[in-house]
Structures are given as C-alpha cells and as structure tokens.
Design a protein around this motif. Structure first.
Motif, PDB file in Angstrom:
ATOM      1  N   MET A   1       0.724  -1.746  -0.181  1.00 38.06           N
ATOM      2  CA  MET A   1       0.223   0.019   0.086  1.00 38.06           C
ATOM      3  C   MET A   1       0.956   0.925   0.415  1.00 38.06           C
ATOM      4  O   MET A   1       0.869   2.406  -0.500  1.00 38.06           O
ATOM      5  N   ASP A   2       1.800   1.037   1.305  1.00 43.76           N
ATOM      6  CA  ASP A   2       3.164   2.625   0.606  1.00 43.76           C
ATOM      7  C   ASP A   2       3.586   2.765  -0.919  1.00 43.76           C
ATOM      8  O   ASP A   2       3.760   4.200  -0.866  1.00 43.76           O
ATOM      9  N   ASP A   3       3.719   1.774  -1.795  1.00 46.37           N
ATOM     10  CA  ASP A   3       4.121   1.784  -3.023  1.00 46.37           C
ATOM     11  C   ASP A   3       3.391   2.869  -3.598  1.00 46.37           C
ATOM     12  O   ASP A   3       3.105   3.532  -4.446  1.00 46.37           O
ATOM     13  N   GLU A   4       1.703   2.616  -2.991  1.00 49.94           N
ATOM     14  CA  GLU A   4       0.698   2.613  -4.525  1.00 49.94           C
ATOM     15  C   GLU A   4       0.160   4.281  -3.557  1.00 49.94           C
ATOM     16  O   GLU A   4      -0.685   5.048  -4.442  1.00 49.94           O
ATOM     17  N   PHE A   5      -0.008   4.506  -2.464  1.00 52.13           N
ATOM     18  CA  PHE A   5      -0.678   5.569  -1.410  1.00 52.13           C
ATOM     19  C   PHE A   5       0.305   6.378  -1.042  1.00 52.13           C
ATOM     20  O   PHE A   5      -0.303   7.300  -0.618  1.00 52.13           O
ATOM     21  N   GLY A   6       1.347   5.738  -0.157  1.00 43.45           N
ATOM     22  CA  GLY A   6       2.643   6.599   0.388  1.00 43.45           C
ATOM     23  C   GLY A   6       2.276   6.298   1.873  1.00 43.45           C
ATOM     24  O   GLY A   6       1.232   5.673   2.153  1.00 43.45           O
ATOM     25  N   ALA A   7       3.282   6.341   2.132  1.00 45.81           N
ATOM     26  CA  ALA A   7       3.504   5.906   4.289  1.00 45.81           C
ATOM     27  C   ALA A   7       2.048   6.538   4.873  1.00 45.81           C
ATOM     28  O   ALA A   7       1.199   5.473   5.129  1.00 45.81           O
ATOM     29  N   GLY A   8       1.797   7.500   4.726  1.00 42.38           N
ATOM     30  CA  GLY A   8       1.206   8.436   5.827  1.00 42.38           C
ATOM     31  C   GLY A   8      -0.241   7.665   5.421  1.00 42.38           C
ATOM     32  O   GLY A   8      -0.953   7.484   5.968  1.00 42.38           O
ATOM     33  N   TYR A   9      -0.400   7.917   4.366  1.00 43.86           N
ATOM     34  CA  TYR A   9      -1.867   7.921   3.482  1.00 43.86           C
ATOM     35  C   TYR A   9      -2.752   6.208   3.711  1.00 43.86           C
ATOM     36  O   TYR A   9      -3.419   5.932   3.980  1.00 43.86           O
ATOM     37  N   SER A  10      -1.704   5.510   3.304  1.00 48.32           N
ATOM     38  CA  SER A  10      -1.480   3.578   3.489  1.00 48.32           C
ATOM     39  C   SER A  10      -1.852   3.521   4.981  1.00 48.32           C
ATOM     40  O   SER A  10      -2.918   2.973   4.766  1.00 48.32           O
ATOM     41  N   ARG A  11      -1.497   3.791   5.952  1.00 50.61           N
ATOM     42  CA  ARG A  11      -2.351   4.048   6.675  1.00 50.61           C
ATOM     43  C   ARG A  11      -3.550   4.034   7.992  1.00 50.61           C
ATOM     44  O   ARG A  11      -4.412   4.247   8.065  1.00 50.61           O
ATOM     45  N   VAL A  12      -3.808   5.652   6.655  1.00 49.29           N
ATOM     46  CA  VAL A  12      -5.310   6.135   6.912  1.00 49.29           C
ATOM     47  C   VAL A  12      -5.949   5.164   6.062  1.00 49.29           C
ATOM     48  O   VAL A  12      -7.026   4.669   7.114  1.00 49.29           O
ATOM     49  N   LEU A  13      -5.861   4.586   4.554  1.00 50.15           N
ATOM     50  CA  LEU A  13      -6.918   3.896   4.280  1.00 50.15           C
ATOM     51  C   LEU A  13      -6.793   2.035   4.984  1.00 50.15           C
ATOM     52  O   LEU A  13      -8.120   2.029   4.908  1.00 50.15           O
ATOM     53  N   ALA A  14      -5.784   2.168   5.156  1.00 55.36           N
ATOM     54  CA  ALA A  14      -5.917   0.738   6.276  1.00 55.36           C
ATOM     55  C   ALA A  14      -6.594   0.681   7.763  1.00 55.36           C
ATOM     56  O   ALA A  14      -7.729  -0.241   7.824  1.00 55.36           O
ATOM     57  N   GLY A  15      -6.440   1.747   8.503  1.00 54.19           N
ATOM     58  CA  GLY A  15      -7.601   2.288   9.758  1.00 54.19           C
ATOM     59  C   GLY A  15      -9.042   2.518   9.718  1.00 54.19           C
ATOM     60  O   GLY A  15      -9.728   2.251  10.042  1.00 54.19           O
TER      61      GLY A  15
END
Length: 64
Positions: free
Chosen positions: A1-15
């Motif tokens: 997810m980090d590769d696609e959305f960036g480290a910060g936003y991927s955490r937001v999406l995941a949660g």
C-alpha cells in the motif's frame, strides 16, 4: 500500500476504509482476522480503482 498511496495515506486507508471484499472490514481488521494479505490488497484496489497494471506493485529491476 505504501508504494501505491504513500506511507502516511496508506495507514489512513488501512484503518478507515471499509472493504466489502473482506466482509465489510478495514484492511487492518481483515488482516488481524486472518484474511490473506493478497485478498485484502485486491479489495483495497477494487475500492480505490487501482488499475490492473499496478496491482502487483512497482517493478524493481533485479540487482547483480
């Protein structure tokens, strides 16, 4: 997810993003419940309209 959305936003999406493809769970909850990470990733891709050519991640050339 980090590769696609960036480290910060991927955490937001995941949660926070609820994924129908894993029973109406977030990615974090689905992984904690034992869903296969690939199935979770594909559910994220479906909701976020990630094109098929990017669903396997970015191409990294082998070294050596």
């Amino acid at each position: 997810m980090d590769d696609e959305f960036g480290a910060g936003y991927s955490r937001v999406l995941a949660g926070s993003l609820v994924l129908a493809g894993v029973g109406g769970r977030t990615a974090t909850d689905a992984l904690a419940s034992g869903f296969d990470p690939r199935d979770v990733w594909l559910a994220v891709c479906d909701v976020q309209d990630v094109p098929p050519e990017r669903r396997l991640g970015r191409d990294i050339k082998p070294t050596g």
